[in-house]
Design an enzyme around this catalytic site. Sequence first.
Site, PDB file in Angstrom:
ATOM      1  N   ASP A 189       4.259  -1.964  -1.763  1.00 27.04           N
ATOM      2  CA  ASP A 189       4.269  -1.396  -0.348  1.00 27.04           C
ATOM      3  C   ASP A 189       2.755  -2.354   0.451  1.00 27.04           C
ATOM      4  O   ASP A 189       1.656  -1.755   0.129  1.00 27.04           O
ATOM      5  CB  ASP A 189       3.781   0.014  -0.517  1.00 27.04           C
ATOM      6  CG  ASP A 189       3.951   0.747   0.975  1.00 27.04           C
ATOM      7  OD1 ASP A 189       3.598   0.372   1.747  1.00 27.04           O
ATOM      8  OD2 ASP A 189       4.412   1.746   0.913  1.00 27.04           O
ATOM      9  N   HIS A 190       3.233  -3.025   1.220  1.00 31.14           N
ATOM     10  CA  HIS A 190       2.144  -3.583   2.025  1.00 31.14           C
ATOM     11  C   HIS A 190       1.292  -2.904   2.804  1.00 31.14           C
ATOM     12  O   HIS A 190      -0.120  -3.487   2.938  1.00 31.14           O
ATOM     13  CB  HIS A 190       2.849  -4.884   2.831  1.00 31.14           C
ATOM     14  CG  HIS A 190       3.382  -4.431   3.963  1.00 31.14           C
ATOM     15  ND1 HIS A 190       4.992  -4.396   4.036  1.00 31.14           N
ATOM     16  CD2 HIS A 190       3.079  -4.271   5.251  1.00 31.14           C
ATOM     17  CE1 HIS A 190       5.323  -3.954   5.297  1.00 31.14           C
ATOM     18  NE2 HIS A 190       4.258  -3.698   6.021  1.00 31.14           N
ATOM     19  N   HIS A 252       6.059   4.007   3.576  1.00 35.96           N
ATOM     20  CA  HIS A 252       4.677   3.750   4.018  1.00 35.96           C
ATOM     21  C   HIS A 252       4.120   5.130   4.424  1.00 35.96           C
ATOM     22  O   HIS A 252       3.033   5.227   3.922  1.00 35.96           O
ATOM     23  CB  HIS A 252       4.919   3.045   5.433  1.00 35.96           C
ATOM     24  CG  HIS A 252       5.440   1.472   4.953  1.00 35.96           C
ATOM     25  ND1 HIS A 252       5.169   0.772   4.048  1.00 35.96           N
ATOM     26  CD2 HIS A 252       6.107   0.700   6.004  1.00 35.96           C
ATOM     27  CE1 HIS A 252       6.019  -0.278   4.173  1.00 35.96           C
ATOM     28  NE2 HIS A 252       6.589  -0.379   5.096  1.00 35.96           N
TER      29      HIS A 252
END
Length: 511
Positions: A189-190, A252
Amino acid sequence: MQQTDPSLAAPPAVIVIFGAAGDLTKRKLIPALFNLASQQLLSEHIAMVGIDRVEMDSVAYRQTLSEEIASFVGTGFDQALWEANIGKAYYMPGDFRDAQSYARLKTFLDEVDREQGTPGNYLFYLATPPSFFGVIATELGKAGLAQESEGRWRRLIIEKPFGRDLESARALNTTLHESFAEHQIYRIDHYLGKETVQNIMAYRFGNGTVEPIWNHRYIDHVQITVAESLGVGDRASYYEEAGALRDMIANHLLAVLSVVAMEPPNSFEADVIRDEQIKVLKAIQPFDAEQVLSDTVRGQYGEGVLGNGDHVHAYRDEPDIADDSATETYVAMKLMIDSWRWAGVPFYLRTGKRMPGRYSEIVIQYRHAPNMMFRGALERRRDIGPNQLILRIQPNEGISMEFNAKVPGTAFNVSRVCMDFDYDDYFDESTIASGYETLIYDCLCGDATLFKRADNIEVCWELVQPVLDVWHALPPRSFPNYPACSWGPEEADELLARDGHHWRVVPGCSR
């Protein structure tokens, strides 16, 4: 930007990228590897093998990368460094569903190990559509490429989405676990790689003035906003299947919430931190059908006008979007956490496309200070506002604190002021990267702190599933319900107004 401590370099390995001819690889992954090399955070014995259906050899692939890399790295690009490392990039054409491709890959990796002096450590990065995640993991297992032995490690990175609902997420985890152990799987999950998200833990747990008041006694509510100025672009086929709830909330925003609301871990070991994040997610009050209707808002953008006067299309007028599409491009919701720390503190989440700006931030709004002593000032001002802590994730990463101060002069006037910390002012801005650098480096080093565990994925889908069910049963009747380049539907404002709150107005962006 140079890393002077060679002991921090990641161990030798071959990074195998499935989907090597795709957009994610050229825009994010290759630039991230270049940035790691420029900081001397990669071993001298490192290699990258790209796999895709496009027919080409390693020489042609290196040429393609060389033609595009400078535009994606930007001002930090070093031609000499690139030329010194491009020989470590290889390419092998292959079909992800063909077992023979994996047999050829195994032989190919043996050859790369001999040429580059890599010891058989493999990081498999799945930069592919999600339909291939289970297939690739299964075929790697059948080919013997998932097995760890004699000190050699094998790790698998997969991008979101991790399923499209609770059932599919569980099925994907089951498939992955048939070939890889949980400690080998890195669900990326950037957002968790963003400096500000990581800095939340440093800010909270490293400062004696912060953590004692990080609770319901002092905090009134929390807002988490991820706004995107762009529309659906060329992602229509994916977005029509996903929508904002699946694309952003289930991934996110709940990840960010878990970092904001977690209890202090006993150490910074990966599983200790992730255990605390899971506790928070499990403590969120689940939605019933009535609460979905009262505490969630969905929207879809109509036509609108950009700040420069340019007209933009409605979502339904975008290429490859159905004229009667019911896909949401905006979501807002109110969550409550059943814990001693957060009792009675609402968490408001919102995300949307075609909003006035690209802006991601966390707002911690503290409770009002007593205003009795400021009666004189209040005759001239309607209110003395509460303090706000703003943690900016993008575009300008940093932390701000808004508080009240006396205006210079003979009269006792109070005004809101801002104390601001910008990463650019204190640190070399060239070290602030996309987040992929941190995540790839951590995976190479075997640090899973910023990656999602299987139980994390499933708990997030358990929270979102009732919303999906109700929205599926009751299709929206009012779409489109907010103009492009606005802050979303009016119902999102009403969601907070019922509690006496309002969304923070982002500087430079009007309602």
